[in-house]
Design a protein around this motif. Structure first.
Motif, PDB file in Angstrom:
ATOM      1  N   ASP A   1      -6.142  -2.502   1.458  1.00  0.00           N
ATOM      2  CA  ASP A   1      -6.652  -1.824   2.649  1.00  0.00           C
ATOM      3  C   ASP A   1      -7.865  -2.581   3.207  1.00  0.00           C
ATOM      4  OD1 ASP A   1      -6.691   1.018   4.164  1.00  0.00           O
ATOM      5  OD2 ASP A   1      -8.731   0.285   3.835  1.00  0.00           O
TER       6      ASP A   1
ATOM      7  N   VAL B   1       0.856  -1.197   0.000  1.00  0.00           N
ATOM      8  CA  VAL B   1       0.000   0.000   0.000  1.00  0.00           C
ATOM      9  C   VAL B   1       0.894   1.251   0.000  1.00  0.00           C
ATOM     10  CG1 VAL B   1      -1.711   1.319   1.317  1.00  0.00           C
ATOM     11  CG2 VAL B   1      -1.870  -1.189   1.200  1.00  0.00           C
TER      12      VAL B   1
ATOM     13  N   ASN C   1      -7.869  -4.705   6.820  1.00  0.00           N
ATOM     14  CA  ASN C   1      -8.759  -4.301   7.912  1.00  0.00           C
ATOM     15  C   ASN C   1      -9.909  -5.286   8.124  1.00  0.00           C
ATOM     16  OD1 ASN C   1      -7.794  -1.819   9.200  1.00  0.00           O
ATOM     17  ND2 ASN C   1      -7.772  -1.078   7.083  1.00  0.00           N
TER      18      ASN C   1
ATOM     19  N   SER D   1       1.311  -0.491   9.850  1.00  0.00           N
ATOM     20  CA  SER D   1      -0.083  -0.060   9.686  1.00  0.00           C
ATOM     21  C   SER D   1      -0.145   1.462   9.735  1.00  0.00           C
ATOM     22  CB  SER D   1      -0.981  -0.672  10.770  1.00  0.00           C
ATOM     23  OG  SER D   1      -0.803  -0.021  12.018  1.00  0.00           O
TER      24      SER D   1
ATOM     25  N   VAL E   1      -2.758   2.234   6.561  1.00  0.00           N
ATOM     26  CA  VAL E   1      -3.790   1.193   6.617  1.00  0.00           C
ATOM     27  C   VAL E   1      -4.510   1.211   7.973  1.00  0.00           C
ATOM     28  CG1 VAL E   1      -4.061  -1.325   6.767  1.00  0.00           C
ATOM     29  CG2 VAL E   1      -2.732  -0.320   4.892  1.00  0.00           C
TER      30      VAL E   1
END
Ligand code: GLC
Length: 761
Positions: free
Chosen positions: A528, A498, A532, A571, A576
C-alpha cells in the motif's frame, strides 16, 4: 471521445436474428451471418460446437488427441464441414439442407434456434419441412440429431434424407504430417446394428475408443467413404449422394452418411434420429447404442440440467438486456468457458489447453451455480502447480501424455486462486475445501490452503528494487510481454497482492496460522505504501509498469501509453486507492479511456513500429492489448464503480459490454459476432471504421467477471461464510427489481431497491 468514424463507410445494418426470451433462445433467420454464430453442445466429456449453418466439429474431452470430426479454419471464409442433413427431393431433383449450408439451396423458410444446450433448425423448400434438433445429453456420450420431415404440400413426396459427418484422425495434429496413419483407421457399416463403426487401430495412440454413428431407423443406403459420398469432382456443397455402400476397411477419409428413403403423403411426417456415440470399447458401445435409441429419455435430462444451473440467480429488472444476460446467456457462457477454457472455437483451433490463470478465473462465476464442477477444475489447476508455489501457463490434463507448459512465464498466475476459492467457500459454506490435499506437479502434495499461500509467497519472493512484484514475461496483460523486461515491476500485480492477502487473512486466522496472518498484514501494508508513493501515483492516476531502465509506463509524461485501465480499476478493488485516489483514478479512466463502446485498455496506443522511444508492440493500434476495448478489464471497471457507489456509471459500462446492446446500437453486421455471448475485445477507435467490431467470442474471462459484476456488485448479492449479504448498487433508472436466489439449497426472494440487508445462512 468522438465516434464519428462509425458513421463512415458502414453498410446499412443487416439483421440476422433476435432473442426469443420466452423460450430462452436466440433465433437466426438469415444464415449468412457475418461470421459463424455458434453454440456449444456437450456434457463435460463429449462436446461440439455448431454454427447457424450446422458447421462445426465434435470431440471427446479435449480436441487435440480426441477429435472425432473435422472442421476447417483456414480456407476462404467458410464454415465447413459440420453436422449435415441433406434432403433430396426426387421429383424436383434438388438436394437441400434445412440448415442452408453446405448446398446453400434457397429455402422458403429458415430458422436456427440456439438454446440452452441445443441448436434447432427448421428449413422449408417445395412443400417439405425439415427440422433437426442437435444436442448432447448430460449423462450419455452421444450427440443426437433429432430429425422431423413433414410434407406440407398437397402432392406425395419421394425423398431421400442423408446424414453427413466427416471423420478426422483423433490425433488432430498428426493428421497433417502422417499420411500413413490413414492405413490404421477403418470405417465400416454393420447392417444388424445399423451403425457405421470408426475403428482406431493406430498402435501408438493412447486413446482408441469405439466411435459409432447410427440411426433410429434402419438405413436404406450408406456411405462410409467421404470421396464416394461427394462423388468424382464433388464436394460437400454438391454431393453425388448416391449412397454407393462404400466402406473403408483399409483406411482413408471416412464419413457417416446414412440414407433414409421416405414416401410422404400430404400432411404426413416422419421422425427419426441420427446418433453419434463414443465409448471405451465395442462392448460398451453396444450398450450405449441400445440406450441411445430412446432419444426422448436422452432429451429429458437436458432441460433439467440447465434449469438447475440458471435458477440459482433469476432477476427481473425491466431491462430486457440485463435480465436475459443474467438469467440465461451469461451462465451458459460461463459454463462453456470453464469446460472449454481456451481450447476450441471458430477462433481457437484446438492448440490451447487449460490455462492456470484463465481457468481459475473461469471457475470464479461457475462456483455460484455449479460449485462441484468449479471444484473439479480447481483441483486440476492446483495439480499443475509446482511445489515451489509457481503456477504454469497451460496444462493438458486429458492429453495423451498430460503435459504442462511453464512458459510463457506470467507473473500473476498464482494470485488468482484465492479469489475463486473464497467465492466457492462463501457460496457453499464448506470451509473444509481449504484442507483438501492435492498433489503438486513435481513432487509432494499439500492442502488447498497451502497451494494458495505458497503461490502468493512465490510472487512476493520475486520483487524488484521498488518492492513491487516483477513482471517476467507479463502479468495479466499479455501485451506487456513486448517490453521484454523481466525485471520490470507490475503495479497491477502489486494491487492484486493486496487484494489477495486481504482475502487469505481470515482463512489464515480460522486455521490458527498466526504467522500467515501477520504476513498478510505486512504484505498489504508494505505494498500500500509503495503503490501510493511518487514512484507509482502519477498525480491523477496510477502508473502501470516500472521498467528496469527507469521508464514508467502509464504516465502523463509519456508520449504514448499514458494511461492504462488496469491499475485504476484494481486500485479500487484492492482498496489501495484510498483518500479519494481510487475515485480520481476512475475519473481519469472515464475522461481518457471511455468510448461509446467501452473503456480502452490504454491510450494513446503505441504506434511507429519500431520506435526507440516507445518500444515495439505486437498489436496494431486499436487492437488487443494495444488500445482495444478489452472487455475482460472493463468488467473490473463496473465493479470499481459499484464499490465507489456510482451505479449509473457502473450500468453504463455494463451495458457497453453487452453484445445484445452493441449489436442493436451499431447493427449486427458491424458488430459481426454472436449477440448472445461475450467477447474478449472490441476494436478501438484507433482502427477508424472498424471501431466497435467484436473480437473473439465465447471463450473469454469476460464471461465469468461479467457474471460476478452483475450478481455480486450491481445486484449486490455477496455470499459470505455467515450468509448472503445484499448490497446493491443499482442505476437510478431502475425502480423495482426482484431477485430469486438459491443460496445453500434454499430459494430466497429479494426485492430492491433496498437498504443493505443480510440473510443469515
Ligand atoms: C487473453 C488471455 C488472458 C490474458 C488477457 C489479457 O484473454 O487469454 O490470459 O490475461 O488476454 O492479455
Amino acid at each position: 471521445m468522438s465516434d464519428h468514424n462509425l458513421a463512415k463507410g458502414i453498410p446499412i445494418p443487416m439483421h440476422y436474428g433476435q432473442f426469443d426470451d420466452t423460450n430462452r433462445e436466440f433465433v437466426i433467420t438469415d444464415p449468412l451471418t457475418p461470421a459463424p454464430w455458434t453454440q456449444y453442445l456437450g456434457n463435460t466429456r463429449l462436446a461440439a460446437f455448431i454454427s447457424q449453418q450446422a458447421g462445426g466439429l465434435t470431440f471427446y474431452r479435449e480436441p487435440q488427441n480426441r477429435r472425432i470430426s473435422r472442421y476447417h479454419w483456414l480456407p476462404t471464409p467458410q464454415d465447413r464441414p459440420g453436422f449435415y442433413v441433406y434432403v433430396r427431393d426426387h421429383a424436383t431433383r434438388t438436394t437441400w439442407n434445412p440448415h442452408f449450408a453446405p448446398t446453400c439451396a434457397e429455402l422458403e423458410h429458415f430458422e436456427c434456434r440456439h438454446g440452452l444446450g441445443y441448436t434447432r433448425f427448421t428449413g422449408r423448400r417445395d412443400g417439405v419441412e425439415a427440422g433437426v434438433r442437435y444436442y448432447i445429453p448430460p449423462d450419455l456420450d452421444i450427440m443426437v440429431w433429432d430429425v422431423t420431415i413433414s410434407n406440407s404440400s398437397n402432392t406425395e413426396k419421394t425423398l431421400t434424407v442423408s446424414s453427413y459427418l466427416e471423420f478426422g484422425l483423433l490425433e488432430f495434429f498428426r493428421e497433417f504430417f502422417w499420411c500413413y496413419l490413414k492405413n490404421q483407421i477403418s470405417f465400416e457399416y454393420e447392417q444388424q446394428a445399423n451403425w457405421i463403426k470408426y475403428v482406431y487401430h493406430c498402435f501408438e495412440a493412447p486413446f482408441t475408443p469405439a466411435v459409432f454413428f447410427t440411426c433410429t431407423r434402419q438405413a436404406d443406403g450408406f456411405d462410409c467413404s467421404r470421396d464416394a459420398f461427394v462423388g468424382r469432382g464433388g464436394s460437400v456443397d454438391r454431393p453425388a449422394m448416391t449412397m454407393t455402400g462404400s466402406q473403408l476397411p483399409g483406411g482413408g477419409h471416412g464419413c457417416a452418411a446414412l440414407g433414409v428413403n421416405l414416401q410422404l403423403k400430404p400432411g404426413q411426417h416422419e421422425r427419426f434420429a441420427y446418433i453419434l456415440g463414443i465409448a471405451d470399447d465395442w462392448e460398451q458401445a453396444e450398450i450405449l447404442r441400445k440406450k441411445a435409441l430412446d432419444i426422448d429419455a436422452a432429451a429429458a435430462g437436458l432441460a433439467g440440467y440447465w434449469n438447475r444451473k440458471t435458477q440459482v440467480v433469476q432477476v427481473t429488472t425491466g431491462d430486457a438486456h440485463f435480465d436475459r444476460c443474467v438469467n440465461v446467456w451469461n451462465p451458459l457462457n460461463c459454463q462453456v468457458t470453464l469446460e472449454r477454457t481456451r481450447d476450441i472455437s471458430v477462433d481457437h483451433t484446438g492448440f490451447d489447453g487449460m490455462r492456470y490463470r484463465d481457468t481459475m478465473q473461469d471457475a470464479l462465476a461457475v462456483a455460484t451455480f455449479d460449485p462441484e464442477f468449479a471444484k473439479e477444475r480447481i483441483r486440476l489447476i492446483f495439480a499443475s502447480q509446482g511445489s515451489d508455489g509457481s503456477g504454469c501457463f497451460s496444462f493438458y490434463p486429458y492429453a495423451a501424455k498430460p503435459k504442462i507448459n511453464l512458459e510463457p512465464h506470467r507473473c500473476d498466475n498464482t494470485v488468482w486462486p484465492i479469489l475463486t476459492v473464497t467465492n466457492l467457500i462463501h457460496e457453499t459454506g464448506d470451509i473444509c475445501f481449504l484442507d483438501e490435499v492435492i498433489p503438486y506437479r513435481d513432487s509432494g502434495k499439500a492442502s488447498v490452503y497451502e497451494h494458495i499461500r505458497l503461490g502468493l509467497r512465490h510472487i512476493w519472493d520475486r520483487r524488484g528494487p521498488t518492492g513491487l512484484p516483477t513482471l517476467f514475461d507479463a502479468d495479466w496483460n499479455d501485451g506487456l510481454a513486448v517490453f521484454r523486461d523481466p525485471k520490470a515491476e507490475s503495479v497491477m500485480l502489486g494491487m492484486q497482492m493486496v487484494y489477495a492477502c486481504n482475502l487469505l487473512k481470515p482463512f489464515a486466522a480460522m486455521r490458527g496460522r498466526d504467522a500467515d496472518v501477520a504476513w498478510c498484514e505486512q504484505v498489504a501494508k508494505e505494498l500500500d505504501a509503495i503503490l501510493n508513493s511518487d514512484a507509482v501515483w502519477d498525480g491523477k492516476w496510477y502508473r502501470r509498469l516500472l521498467l528496469s531502465n527507469g521508464m514508467k509506463l502509464g504516465s502523463a509524461a509519456r508520449p504514448q501509453g499514458k494511461i492504462y485501465l488496469e491499475p485504476q480499476v484494481w486500485s479500487v478493488l484492492s482498496g489501495v486507492g484510498r483518500d479519494g485516489r481510487g475515485r480520481m483514478a476512475m475519473d481519469a479512466a472515464r475522461e481518457l479511456l471511455n468510448t461509446s463502446r467501452g473503456l480502452m485498455i490504454v491510450t494513446p496506443p503505441y504506434t511507429g513500429i519500431p520506435n526507440p522511444e516507445d518500444p515495439l508492440t505486437s498489436n496494431v493500434p486499436g487492437t488487443g492489448e494495444n488500445g482495444a476495448i478489452f472487455c475482460h478489464a472493463n468488467t473490473w471497471a463496473i465493479i470499481a464503480e459499484c464499490i465507489l457507489g456510482r451505479g449509473d456509471f457502473a450500468m453504463e459500462y455494463y451495458r457497453k459490454m453487452l453484445p445484445s446492446v452493441a449489436a442493436e446500437e451499431i447493427g449486427q453486421d458491424h458488430w459481426g459476432r454472436e449477440p448472445y455471448v461475450f467477447n474478449s475485445t472490441i476494436t478501438g477507435p484507433a482502427r477508424g471504421d472498424d471501431f466497435g467490431k467484436a473480437g473473439i467470442s465465447w471463450l473469454t474471462g469476460t464471461a465469468s467477471w461479467m457474471y460476478i459484476a452483475a450478481t455480486q456488485y450491481i445486484l449486490g448479492l455477496q455470499p459470505a461464510l455467515d450468509g448472503l449479504h445484499v448490497k446493491p448498487c443499482l442505476p437510478s433508472t431502475w425502480k423495482k427489481v426482484v431477485v430469486q436466489r438459491v443460496f445453500r439449497g434454499k430459494m430466497r426472494e429479494i426485492a430492491m431497491p433496498c437498504a443493505e440487508r443480510f440473510i443469515p445462512a
